[in-house]
Write a protein that holds these residues in place. Structure first.
Motif, PDB file in Angstrom:
ATOM      1  N   LYS A 155      38.805  -1.098  25.349  1.00 52.16           N
ATOM      2  CA  LYS A 155      37.484  -1.393  25.897  1.00 52.16           C
ATOM      3  C   LYS A 155      36.396  -1.218  24.837  1.00 52.16           C
ATOM      4  O   LYS A 155      35.498  -2.057  24.709  1.00 52.16           O
ATOM      5  CB  LYS A 155      37.200  -0.484  27.096  1.00 52.16           C
ATOM      6  CG  LYS A 155      35.975  -0.874  27.879  1.00 52.16           C
ATOM      7  CD  LYS A 155      35.606   0.179  28.897  1.00 52.16           C
ATOM      8  CE  LYS A 155      36.193  -0.086  30.225  1.00 52.16           C
ATOM      9  NZ  LYS A 155      35.692   0.826  31.278  1.00 52.16           N
ATOM     10  N   GLU A 195      37.992 -12.880  23.584  1.00 54.31           N
ATOM     11  CA  GLU A 195      38.128 -12.687  25.016  1.00 54.31           C
ATOM     12  C   GLU A 195      39.498 -12.086  25.269  1.00 54.31           C
ATOM     13  O   GLU A 195      40.449 -12.367  24.560  1.00 54.31           O
ATOM     14  CB  GLU A 195      37.998 -14.008  25.773  1.00 54.31           C
ATOM     15  CG  GLU A 195      37.892 -13.842  27.273  1.00 54.31           C
ATOM     16  CD  GLU A 195      36.779 -12.890  27.687  1.00 54.31           C
ATOM     17  OE1 GLU A 195      37.099 -11.719  27.997  1.00 54.31           O
ATOM     18  OE2 GLU A 195      35.606 -13.291  27.691  1.00 54.31           O
ATOM     19  N   CYS A 240      37.972  -1.362  36.303  1.00 54.97           N
ATOM     20  CA  CYS A 240      37.266  -0.708  35.197  1.00 54.97           C
ATOM     21  C   CYS A 240      37.234  -1.560  33.923  1.00 54.97           C
ATOM     22  O   CYS A 240      36.710  -1.111  32.912  1.00 54.97           O
ATOM     23  CB  CYS A 240      37.940   0.618  34.865  1.00 54.97           C
ATOM     24  SG  CYS A 240      38.110   1.709  36.272  1.00 54.97           S
ATOM     25  N   MET A 241      37.796  -2.736  33.970  1.00 56.89           N
ATOM     26  CA  MET A 241      37.955  -3.533  32.747  1.00 56.89           C
ATOM     27  C   MET A 241      36.816  -4.530  32.577  1.00 56.89           C
ATOM     28  O   MET A 241      36.403  -5.166  33.545  1.00 56.89           O
ATOM     29  CB  MET A 241      39.296  -4.271  32.792  1.00 56.89           C
ATOM     30  CG  MET A 241      40.469  -3.330  32.837  1.00 56.89           C
ATOM     31  SD  MET A 241      42.015  -4.249  32.895  1.00 56.89           S
ATOM     32  CE  MET A 241      43.166  -2.902  33.177  1.00 56.89           C
ATOM     33  N   PRO A 242      36.316  -4.671  31.325  1.00 58.90           N
ATOM     34  CA  PRO A 242      35.212  -5.606  31.088  1.00 58.90           C
ATOM     35  C   PRO A 242      35.668  -7.048  30.859  1.00 58.90           C
ATOM     36  O   PRO A 242      34.848  -7.936  30.699  1.00 58.90           O
ATOM     37  CB  PRO A 242      34.568  -5.044  29.808  1.00 58.90           C
ATOM     38  CG  PRO A 242      35.698  -4.418  29.068  1.00 58.90           C
ATOM     39  CD  PRO A 242      36.614  -3.864  30.134  1.00 58.90           C
ATOM     40  N   TRP A 243      36.955  -7.284  30.796  1.00 61.37           N
ATOM     41  CA  TRP A 243      37.437  -8.623  30.469  1.00 61.37           C
ATOM     42  C   TRP A 243      37.857  -9.392  31.699  1.00 61.37           C
ATOM     43  O   TRP A 243      37.757  -8.917  32.817  1.00 61.37           O
ATOM     44  CB  TRP A 243      38.565  -8.572  29.452  1.00 61.37           C
ATOM     45  CG  TRP A 243      39.493  -7.409  29.645  1.00 61.37           C
ATOM     46  CD1 TRP A 243      40.470  -7.284  30.584  1.00 61.37           C
ATOM     47  CD2 TRP A 243      39.515  -6.202  28.883  1.00 61.37           C
ATOM     48  NE1 TRP A 243      41.100  -6.085  30.447  1.00 61.37           N
ATOM     49  CE2 TRP A 243      40.534  -5.397  29.405  1.00 61.37           C
ATOM     50  CE3 TRP A 243      38.782  -5.727  27.801  1.00 61.37           C
ATOM     51  CZ2 TRP A 243      40.842  -4.147  28.884  1.00 61.37           C
ATOM     52  CZ3 TRP A 243      39.096  -4.493  27.301  1.00 61.37           C
ATOM     53  CH2 TRP A 243      40.105  -3.706  27.829  1.00 61.37           C
ATOM     54  N   CYS A 244      38.359 -10.583  31.470  1.00 62.96           N
ATOM     55  CA  CYS A 244      38.687 -11.462  32.585  1.00 62.96           C
ATOM     56  C   CYS A 244      40.163 -11.365  32.966  1.00 62.96           C
ATOM     57  O   CYS A 244      40.977 -10.799  32.237  1.00 62.96           O
ATOM     58  CB  CYS A 244      38.308 -12.899  32.260  1.00 62.96           C
ATOM     59  SG  CYS A 244      39.046 -13.557  30.756  1.00 62.96           S
ATOM     60  N   ARG A 299      29.860 -13.356  21.740  1.00 65.78           N
ATOM     61  CA  ARG A 299      31.238 -13.317  22.235  1.00 65.78           C
ATOM     62  C   ARG A 299      32.160 -13.886  21.161  1.00 65.78           C
ATOM     63  O   ARG A 299      32.193 -15.074  20.926  1.00 65.78           O
ATOM     64  CB  ARG A 299      31.342 -14.125  23.522  1.00 65.78           C
ATOM     65  CG  ARG A 299      32.699 -14.201  24.173  1.00 65.78           C
ATOM     66  CD  ARG A 299      33.166 -12.918  24.800  1.00 65.78           C
ATOM     67  NE  ARG A 299      32.168 -12.285  25.590  1.00 65.78           N
ATOM     68  CZ  ARG A 299      32.235 -12.049  26.889  1.00 65.78           C
ATOM     69  NH1 ARG A 299      33.282 -12.377  27.557  1.00 65.78           N
ATOM     70  NH2 ARG A 299      31.257 -11.440  27.512  1.00 65.78           N
ATOM     71  N   TYR A 307      36.634  -4.125  22.367  1.00 64.77           N
ATOM     72  CA  TYR A 307      36.137  -5.339  23.014  1.00 64.77           C
ATOM     73  C   TYR A 307      34.606  -5.351  23.032  1.00 64.77           C
ATOM     74  O   TYR A 307      33.981  -6.344  22.660  1.00 64.77           O
ATOM     75  CB  TYR A 307      36.693  -5.417  24.431  1.00 64.77           C
ATOM     76  CG  TYR A 307      36.242  -6.611  25.221  1.00 64.77           C
ATOM     77  CD1 TYR A 307      36.886  -7.833  25.084  1.00 64.77           C
ATOM     78  CD2 TYR A 307      35.183  -6.519  26.118  1.00 64.77           C
ATOM     79  CE1 TYR A 307      36.485  -8.934  25.828  1.00 64.77           C
ATOM     80  CE2 TYR A 307      34.776  -7.612  26.864  1.00 64.77           C
ATOM     81  CZ  TYR A 307      35.434  -8.815  26.714  1.00 64.77           C
ATOM     82  OH  TYR A 307      35.032  -9.905  27.442  1.00 64.77           O
ATOM     83  N   ASN A 308      34.018  -4.242  23.439  1.00 62.36           N
ATOM     84  CA  ASN A 308      32.558  -4.170  23.513  1.00 62.36           C
ATOM     85  C   ASN A 308      31.912  -4.228  22.132  1.00 62.36           C
ATOM     86  O   ASN A 308      30.883  -4.869  21.949  1.00 62.36           O
ATOM     87  CB  ASN A 308      32.129  -2.903  24.251  1.00 62.36           C
ATOM     88  CG  ASN A 308      32.441  -2.976  25.731  1.00 62.36           C
ATOM     89  OD1 ASN A 308      32.467  -4.050  26.326  1.00 62.36           O
ATOM     90  ND2 ASN A 308      32.715  -1.832  26.338  1.00 62.36           N
TER      91      ASN A 308
END
Length: 135
Positions: free
Chosen positions: A2, A16, A35-39, A13, A5-6
Motif C-alpha cells: 500500500k 495500477e 482496506c486496499m487502495p487499488w482496483c 498514476r 502504491y501510494n
C-alpha cells in the motif's frame, strides 16, 4: 504494498494494482479488500478465476508487473522487487521490458513453428492413410 502504491502514484498514476482474490467466500473477499487502495473485480466475476489460472495465483500477495497499454507481463517477481528496491524498481522494470518482449516474441515464434509442424504432420498422416486405403 500500500505504501509503495501510494508513493509511486503520488503526483500521477504510474501503476495500477488489480487485486485478484483467493478468498473462499465473498465475505472474506470484502473483508480483505475494504482496506486496499487499488482496483479489483467483483468477487463473482469470472475474471478472478481467469487471472488466477493465467498467472498461477495460489495465494496473495503475488505481484506481477504488466505493461499498461498491452497487458504484457514484464516480471512475476514484482513483490520481491518492491520489497528490495522500493520505487527504484520502476527503473528496473522499464529496463527489463525490452528483453521480456524479445523473449515473448521468441517463444511465440517457437509456438507457431511447433503448431505448423504439428499441422503438417497431421496432413502427411492423412495422406499416408488415404494412400494405404487406396492400395
Amino acid at each position: 504494498m500500500k505504501d509503495f502504491y501510494n508513493e509511486v502514484n503520488l503526483d500521477e498514476r504510474l501503476i495500477e494494482v488489480i487485486y485478484v482474490s483467493c478468498d473462499k467466500t465473498e465475505t472474506e473477499f470484502k473483508d480483505a479488500y475494504k482496506c486496499m487502495p487499488w482496483c479489483s473485480f467483483p468477487y463473482t466475476d469470472k475474471r478472478h478465476k481467469l487471472l488466477t489460472q493465467k498467472f498461477s495465483i495460489t495465494g496473495v500477495p503475488k505481484v506481477f508487473t504488466l505493461d499498461g497499454p498491452t497487458g504484457f507481463a514484464i516480471t512475476d517477481k514484482a513483490r520481491k522487487d518492491i520489497c528490495d528496491l522500493g520505487v527504484n524498481c520502476l527503473k528496473n522494470w522499464a529496463e527489463e521490458k525490452p528483453d521480456m518482449i524479445k523473449k515473448q516474441e521468441h517463444l511465440a515464434w517457437g509456438a507457431r513453428l511447433v503448431e505448423e509442424a504439428r499441422i503438417q504432420a497431421e496432413i502427411e498422416a492423412k495422406k499416408k492413410a488415404a494412400e494405404e486405403k487406396d492400395l
